[in-house]
Write a protein that holds these residues in place. Structure first.
Motif, short mmCIF file in Angstrom:
data_model
loop_
_atom_site.label_atom_id
_atom_site.label_comp_id
_atom_site.label_asym_id
_atom_site.label_seq_id
_atom_site.Cartn_x
_atom_site.Cartn_y
_atom_site.Cartn_z
N ILE A 75 23.16 37.97 38.82
CA ILE A 75 22.52 38.72 37.73
C ILE A 75 21.91 39.92 38.83
CG2 ILE A 75 20.55 38.91 36.20
CD1 ILE A 75 21.34 36.25 35.20
N LEU A 76 21.14 39.23 39.96
CA LEU A 76 20.58 39.99 40.80
C LEU A 76 21.42 41.18 41.50
CD1 LEU A 76 18.08 40.48 42.81
CD2 LEU A 76 19.23 39.17 44.56
N VAL A 77 22.75 40.78 41.93
CA VAL A 77 23.75 41.64 42.43
C VAL A 77 24.28 42.58 41.53
CG1 VAL A 77 25.81 41.71 43.69
CG2 VAL A 77 24.21 40.00 44.48
N GLY A 78 24.52 41.95 40.28
CA GLY A 78 25.58 42.69 39.39
C GLY A 78 25.07 43.20 37.98
N PHE A 79 24.00 42.57 37.78
CA PHE A 79 23.37 42.92 36.36
C PHE A 79 21.90 42.67 36.41
CE2 PHE A 79 27.33 40.26 36.29
CZ PHE A 79 28.19 41.11 35.39
N PRO A 80 21.21 43.46 37.20
CA PRO A 80 19.78 43.42 37.21
C PRO A 80 19.18 43.80 35.97
CG PRO A 80 20.65 45.46 38.57
CD PRO A 80 21.75 44.40 38.21
N HIS A 81 19.53 44.61 35.10
CA HIS A 81 19.05 44.92 33.87
C HIS A 81 19.08 43.52 32.89
CE1 HIS A 81 23.47 45.53 33.75
NE2 HIS A 81 23.64 45.20 32.50
N HIS A 138 28.85 36.61 46.21
CA HIS A 138 27.94 37.50 46.21
C HIS A 138 27.81 38.52 47.26
CE1 HIS A 138 26.46 33.96 43.82
NE2 HIS A 138 26.44 34.96 42.84
N HIS A 139 28.86 38.67 48.22
CA HIS A 139 28.91 39.66 49.04
C HIS A 139 30.33 40.28 49.11
CE1 HIS A 139 25.32 38.52 50.94
NE2 HIS A 139 25.53 37.27 50.82
N GLU A 140 30.72 40.49 47.66
CA GLU A 140 32.16 41.09 47.55
C GLU A 140 32.41 42.33 48.30
OE1 GLU A 140 33.27 41.16 43.50
OE2 GLU A 140 35.02 42.25 43.88
N LYS A 141 31.56 43.14 48.36
CA LYS A 141 31.75 44.53 49.18
C LYS A 141 32.12 44.35 50.48
CE LYS A 141 28.47 47.75 49.54
NZ LYS A 141 27.30 48.09 48.93
N GLU A 142 30.97 43.40 51.32
CA GLU A 142 30.71 43.32 52.56
C GLU A 142 32.28 42.50 53.05
OE1 GLU A 142 28.54 42.65 50.59
OE2 GLU A 142 26.95 43.81 51.24
N THR A 143 32.71 41.75 52.16
CA THR A 143 33.74 40.70 52.70
C THR A 143 34.96 41.81 52.40
OG1 THR A 143 32.68 38.92 51.35
CG2 THR A 143 34.96 38.81 51.63
N ASN A 144 34.99 42.49 51.48
CA ASN A 144 36.33 43.48 51.39
C ASN A 144 36.49 44.48 52.45
OD1 ASN A 144 37.20 42.07 49.21
ND2 ASN A 144 36.36 43.55 47.55
N ARG A 145 35.08 44.66 53.01
CA ARG A 145 34.95 45.73 54.00
C ARG A 145 35.71 45.27 55.34
NH1 ARG A 145 29.15 47.35 54.74
NH2 ARG A 145 29.12 45.30 55.86
N LEU A 146 35.35 43.88 55.60
CA LEU A 146 36.04 43.34 56.84
C LEU A 146 37.31 43.22 56.80
CD1 LEU A 146 34.04 41.88 59.04
CD2 LEU A 146 34.75 39.92 57.76
#
Ligand SMILES: C[S@@+](CC[C@H](N)C(=O)[O-])C[C@H]1O[C@@H](n2cnc3c(N)ncnc32)[C@H](O)[C@@H]1O
Length: 202
Positions: A93-99, A156-164
């Motif tokens: 929720i924190l990462v993808g759905f804070p609302h 919860h670190h999808e962006k950082e993982t994909n960047r690698l």
């Protein structure tokens, strides 16, 4: 098997895309808490992946599903069950759905999650603790061999993982770290999904 015909259409499409049609015997509409179309000890292995157990809202249904999944497995057969984690969910929720932050703690004590009106939030569900999933299957005669956090330290670190991925050398190092740590208890419960690997006792 899936409860929802639309999901079976998706499965059919994905099977075709992966060109594995000849290895799939049947697609079935049904519920994991009623496998009465299969006899006892039918299957060499049983996989219940993608969290269908999360959608059985009362404990009686979940116990029935676990007993059915174990009943249809042959003696000594491996059993794989994955679910969405109760502890991982607030991070999702924190990462993808804070609302939707108001849903981050209501379910923590019991695991029972009730969605908001107007299509807000996720569908009604029960979120699991690792020890809860293990106990559910152990009481049905399954020896728990391993628990694993499916996204591991990358959860919860999808962006950082994909960047690698662009740097294959570092990517391989990270995969190595993920594989070495994914079964540690501190990783299992904190991942978005976790997996129980068990064996039906003979
Ligand atoms: C989180 S989705 C996962 C979808 C897909 N299997 C995957 O792994 O990406 C959970 C799936 O469980 C299915 N499901 C819910 N209750 C079920 C039940 N009682 N028996 C079988 N499938 C069920 C839903 O229709 C949905 O397709």
């Amino acid at each position: 098997m899936d409860l929802v015909p639309e999901m079976l259409k998706t499965a059919k499409r994905e099977i075709k895309k992966a060109k594995v049609q000849t290895r799939v015997k049947q697609l079935l509409e049904g519920s994991i808490d009623d496998l009465s179309m299969f006899g006892d000890e039918t299957f060499d292995a049983v996989l219940c992946l993608g969290g269908p157990l999360n959608h059985l809202l009362n404990i009686k249904q979940r116990v029935k599903a676990a007993s059915e999944l174990v009943r249809v497995a042959k003696k000594d057969a491996p059993i794989f069950v994955s679910v969405i984690s109760r502890i991982g969910l607030p991070k999702t929720i924190l990462v993808g759905f804070p609302h939707e932050m108001k849903y981050a703690e209501t379910h923590l004590e019991t695991g029972d999650y009730v969605p908001g009106l107007n299509g807000e939030g996720f569908t009604a569900a029960h979120w699991f603790l690792p020890e809860e999933l293990r106990e559910l299957f152990e009481t049905q005669g399954v020896e728990a061999l391993e628990m694993a956090g499916l996204e591991g330290l990358s959860s919860h670190h999808e962006k950082e993982t994909n960047r690698l991925y662009k740097d294959q050398e570092k990517w391989k190092m990270w995969i190595d770290v993920l594989l070495k740590t994914c079964t540690h208890p501190s990783v299992v419960g904190g991942a978005e999904h976790f997996l129980l690997v068990g064996r039906k006792q003979g």
